[in-house]
Scaffold this motif. Structure first.
Motif, short mmCIF file in Angstrom:
data_model
loop_
_atom_site.label_atom_id
_atom_site.label_comp_id
_atom_site.label_asym_id
_atom_site.label_seq_id
_atom_site.Cartn_x
_atom_site.Cartn_y
_atom_site.Cartn_z
N GLN A 41 7.23 69.30 -13.93
CA GLN A 41 6.65 69.30 -12.93
C GLN A 41 6.87 69.00 -11.87
O GLN A 41 7.20 69.39 -10.25
CB GLN A 41 5.72 67.46 -13.57
N THR A 44 8.65 71.93 -9.54
CA THR A 44 7.67 73.68 -9.71
C THR A 44 6.11 73.08 -8.64
O THR A 44 6.27 71.61 -9.08
CB THR A 44 7.58 74.56 -11.17
N LYS A 45 6.14 73.76 -8.24
CA LYS A 45 4.50 73.90 -7.32
C LYS A 45 3.77 75.15 -7.46
O LYS A 45 4.03 76.09 -7.39
CB LYS A 45 4.84 73.70 -6.30
N ASP A 46 2.30 74.65 -7.85
CA ASP A 46 1.55 76.20 -7.33
C ASP A 46 2.21 77.41 -8.46
O ASP A 46 2.05 78.46 -7.98
CB ASP A 46 1.36 77.04 -6.23
N GLY A 47 2.70 76.77 -9.95
CA GLY A 47 3.71 77.97 -10.44
C GLY A 47 4.66 78.35 -10.38
O GLY A 47 5.11 79.57 -11.12
N ARG A 48 5.23 78.10 -9.39
CA ARG A 48 6.24 78.65 -8.98
C ARG A 48 7.66 77.44 -8.89
O ARG A 48 6.99 76.41 -8.35
CB ARG A 48 6.43 79.37 -7.48
N GLN A 117 4.12 78.01 -14.95
CA GLN A 117 3.00 78.69 -14.78
C GLN A 117 1.80 78.23 -14.33
O GLN A 117 0.72 77.95 -13.46
CB GLN A 117 2.59 80.42 -14.89
N ASN A 118 1.06 77.67 -15.19
CA ASN A 118 -0.28 77.15 -15.30
C ASN A 118 0.09 75.40 -15.26
O ASN A 118 -1.04 75.26 -15.44
CB ASN A 118 -0.64 77.57 -16.76
N GLY A 119 0.60 74.78 -15.52
CA GLY A 119 1.48 73.42 -14.83
C GLY A 119 0.47 72.71 -16.44
O GLY A 119 0.70 73.41 -17.64
N GLU A 148 0.63 63.62 -14.38
CA GLU A 148 0.67 64.39 -12.58
C GLU A 148 1.09 63.46 -11.58
O GLU A 148 1.10 63.38 -10.57
CB GLU A 148 -0.68 65.34 -13.30
N LYS A 152 5.30 63.81 -8.48
CA LYS A 152 5.04 64.50 -7.53
C LYS A 152 6.22 65.67 -7.30
O LYS A 152 7.09 65.24 -7.30
CB LYS A 152 5.33 63.40 -6.49
#
Length: 163
Positions: A41, A44-48, A117-119, A148, A152
């Protein structure tokens, strides 16, 4: 050249030490998989992977190392479980599998990729908890649902010359 099984043992130890250097204790309990979700968490951000974060370099090696830890955790918690590896598979590091005594098979490397990739919808802790629920009879740690809000993603590091 080492076998995948030898690499799994080595990289599991590396993962525990690497997390410890960040002040995170991994103890092979199912609840320690929450720390894996928190780590992903944060980095990564937006699957990257976030640029400049812990996953921004050598992602494949880190995925293998963390998936080795996940698999070892499952094996230590479920009797009659074992690794299924194929040293001839060109994608063997992603396709390492854990087979449980009842014949259930899971693929930790593929799951960690889905998690990135999917969180949280493909969280590692719920995955491990579901796979071990019948054996361990542990209550689900609802703090997973707070990850979540609690963690952050780190801010990408800007090069020093950009103001």
């Amino acid at each position: 050249m080492a076998t995948l099984l030898e690499d799994i043992k080595k990289q599991t130890d590396w993962t525990v030490k690497a997390f410890k250097s960040d002040g995170i204790e991994l103890d092979y309990s199912i609840s320690s998989l929450l720390e894996i979700d928190r780590f992903i968490q944060k980095y990564t951000k937006d699957g990257r992977p976030i640029k400049g974060g812990r996953l921004s370099k050598n992602l494949g090696g880190i995925i293998f190392s963390i998936s080795a830890y996940i698999g070892e955790t499952l094996i230590k918690n479920v009797p009659n479980s074992k690794w299924i590896t194929n040293d001839n598979d060109p994608q063997g590091e992603i396709n390492i599998a854990v087979e449980f005594g009842d014949g259930t098979t899971c693929w930790p490397g593929q799951r960690i990729i889905k998690r990135i990739q999917n969180g949280l919808e493909d969280g590692i802790y719920p995955y491990g908890h579901n796979l071990t629920e019948k054996t361990l009879n542990e209550k689900f740690d609802k703090s997973f649902w707070e990850i979540e809000n609690e963690i952050k993603p780190m801010e990408p590091k800007k090069p020093w010359w950009k103001f």
